[in-house]
Design an enzyme around this catalytic site. Sequence first.
Site, PDB file in Angstrom:
ATOM      1  N   SER A   1      13.650  11.545 -19.258  1.00 43.31           N
ATOM      2  CA  SER A   1      14.457  11.237 -18.087  1.00 43.31           C
ATOM      3  C   SER A   1      15.681  12.132 -18.060  1.00 43.31           C
ATOM      4  O   SER A   1      16.349  12.310 -19.086  1.00 43.31           O
ATOM      5  CB  SER A   1      14.880   9.764 -18.122  1.00 43.31           C
ATOM      6  OG  SER A   1      15.526   9.391 -16.920  1.00 43.31           O
ATOM      7  N   ALA A   2      15.988  12.686 -16.884  1.00 41.05           N
ATOM      8  CA  ALA A   2      17.066  13.670 -16.783  1.00 41.05           C
ATOM      9  C   ALA A   2      18.436  13.091 -17.083  1.00 41.05           C
ATOM     10  O   ALA A   2      19.271  13.738 -17.724  1.00 41.05           O
ATOM     11  CB  ALA A   2      17.064  14.287 -15.379  1.00 41.05           C
ATOM     12  N   HIS A   3      18.719  11.864 -16.620  1.00 40.10           N
ATOM     13  CA  HIS A   3      20.097  11.368 -16.692  1.00 40.10           C
ATOM     14  C   HIS A   3      20.530  11.002 -18.103  1.00 40.10           C
ATOM     15  O   HIS A   3      21.720  10.828 -18.362  1.00 40.10           O
ATOM     16  CB  HIS A   3      20.295  10.190 -15.741  1.00 40.10           C
ATOM     17  CG  HIS A   3      19.685   8.903 -16.180  1.00 40.10           C
ATOM     18  ND1 HIS A   3      20.423   7.900 -16.773  1.00 40.10           N
ATOM     19  CD2 HIS A   3      18.416   8.445 -16.102  1.00 40.10           C
ATOM     20  CE1 HIS A   3      19.622   6.872 -17.030  1.00 40.10           C
ATOM     21  NE2 HIS A   3      18.409   7.179 -16.632  1.00 40.10           N
TER      22      HIS A   3
ATOM     23  N   THR B   1       6.466  15.077  -1.804  1.00 37.52           N
ATOM     24  CA  THR B   1       7.296  16.277  -1.899  1.00 37.52           C
ATOM     25  C   THR B   1       8.278  16.157  -3.053  1.00 37.52           C
ATOM     26  O   THR B   1       8.970  15.148  -3.196  1.00 37.52           O
ATOM     27  CB  THR B   1       8.073  16.496  -0.584  1.00 37.52           C
ATOM     28  OG1 THR B   1       7.133  16.629   0.486  1.00 37.52           O
ATOM     29  CG2 THR B   1       8.933  17.735  -0.655  1.00 37.52           C
TER      30      THR B   1
ATOM     31  N   THR C   1      10.500   5.700 -16.197  1.00 45.51           N
ATOM     32  CA  THR C   1       9.730   4.504 -15.847  1.00 45.51           C
ATOM     33  C   THR C   1       8.461   4.876 -15.099  1.00 45.51           C
ATOM     34  O   THR C   1       7.363   4.374 -15.406  1.00 45.51           O
ATOM     35  CB  THR C   1      10.590   3.540 -15.008  1.00 45.51           C
ATOM     36  OG1 THR C   1      11.690   3.090 -15.801  1.00 45.51           O
ATOM     37  CG2 THR C   1       9.776   2.332 -14.564  1.00 45.51           C
TER      38      THR C   1
ATOM     39  N   CYS D   1      20.955  -9.928 -19.752  1.00 43.50           N
ATOM     40  CA  CYS D   1      21.065 -11.063 -18.831  1.00 43.50           C
ATOM     41  C   CYS D   1      20.075 -10.851 -17.694  1.00 43.50           C
ATOM     42  O   CYS D   1      20.006  -9.776 -17.117  1.00 43.50           O
ATOM     43  CB  CYS D   1      22.484 -11.156 -18.267  1.00 43.50           C
ATOM     44  SG  CYS D   1      23.732 -11.459 -19.512  1.00 43.50           S
TER      45      CYS D   1
ATOM     46  N   GLN E   1      15.313   9.130 -25.398  1.00 39.87           N
ATOM     47  CA  GLN E   1      16.564   9.142 -26.151  1.00 39.87           C
ATOM     48  C   GLN E   1      16.642  10.308 -27.141  1.00 39.87           C
ATOM     49  O   GLN E   1      17.732  10.796 -27.447  1.00 39.87           O
ATOM     50  CB  GLN E   1      16.745   7.818 -26.899  1.00 39.87           C
ATOM     51  CG  GLN E   1      16.994   6.626 -25.993  1.00 39.87           C
ATOM     52  CD  GLN E   1      18.324   6.705 -25.264  1.00 39.87           C
ATOM     53  OE1 GLN E   1      19.255   7.384 -25.692  1.00 39.87           O
ATOM     54  NE2 GLN E   1      18.427   5.991 -24.150  1.00 39.87           N
TER      55      GLN E   1
END
Length: 347
Positions: free
Chosen positions: A163-165, A201, A71, A290, A143
């Site tokens: 994105s890492a996760h 940092t 993001t 939602c 993705q």
Amino acid sequence: MKRAYLDWNATAPLRPEAREAMVAAMDVVGNPSSVHAEGRAAKALLERARGQVASAMGADGADVVFVSGATEAAALACAGRGLQGAGIEHDALDAWIDPVLPVDPEGRVTVQDPAQTVLQAANSETGVIQNLPQGLALTDATQAFGKIPFAFNWSGADMAVVSAHKLGGPKGVGALVMRRGTDLAAQLRGGGQEMGRRAGTENLIGIAGFAAAAEAAARDLADGVWSEVEKLRNILENAVAADAKETIFVGKGAARLPNTSCFAVPGWKGETQVMQMDLAGFAISAGSACSSGKVRASRVLQAMGYDEAAAQGAIRVSLGPETTEDEVMRFAESWLRHHEKHRARAA
């Protein structure tokens, strides 16, 4: 019965390699911007991680700017550029673009001006993979990275967000990858970290986990792990299609991520299915979202031309290397039981 996690596109479980790297990084006391020995050790860890991520992404010779996630990377890449895209982009990109590009019923986008365009490499909801044109301003590789062959250097894009996760790293860290010489205005200003492009940092612990996860994901891909996942995805879809013939499989005629199945039963709300499956022990996602108590149909499916009933009736099942055939079949059996009850109520 043991729960089955079938929501890998939302976030992947933390890889043991990432956990080990993060624990080790916790003992690195220095600030990477400090010039003393402890700071130099931290800086060495940071730059080693930068090289690991670049290598895993096929981005040798590119700049890797570490940020808090895709993001923030999207905001950094898009701010002030006036870029265009399609209505199927992730919310993080959709917030910055003019969604004017046409999308066909299989979810493929027609690009008109690559230099002014944002285009995802693969869609998080449907799994549909895009053909990336040369000269593309920005691609969302969040993705695609780690699930399908992807190299930034042949992607044709000037910039990419990751994105890492999503690939088994920690939450709260990601990167903007960019070709050297690409003009970029820093959004966070201060100490001049990350080559002056993102002050603050660096999250050294998270970055270490990100790098380890990226390397492990690249190994998995080379070893054919995701081909086995694709077989499970196909088993799931065949089981659903055999007994629920009215089911719509979104994007099935296009190239898709090997782990992603988005399917819809018009008239059976996606969020209802998610709750029923959760109670039955399965974690999945809905194609609808939602917000503040208001249910809205999936704008991705609507951009593809689906009506509101189908767009509200979609769910996403996303598998991973740890998913088993037993979990897939148990999910299909449970979903079909609830589908039969829904059909009886609707009769």
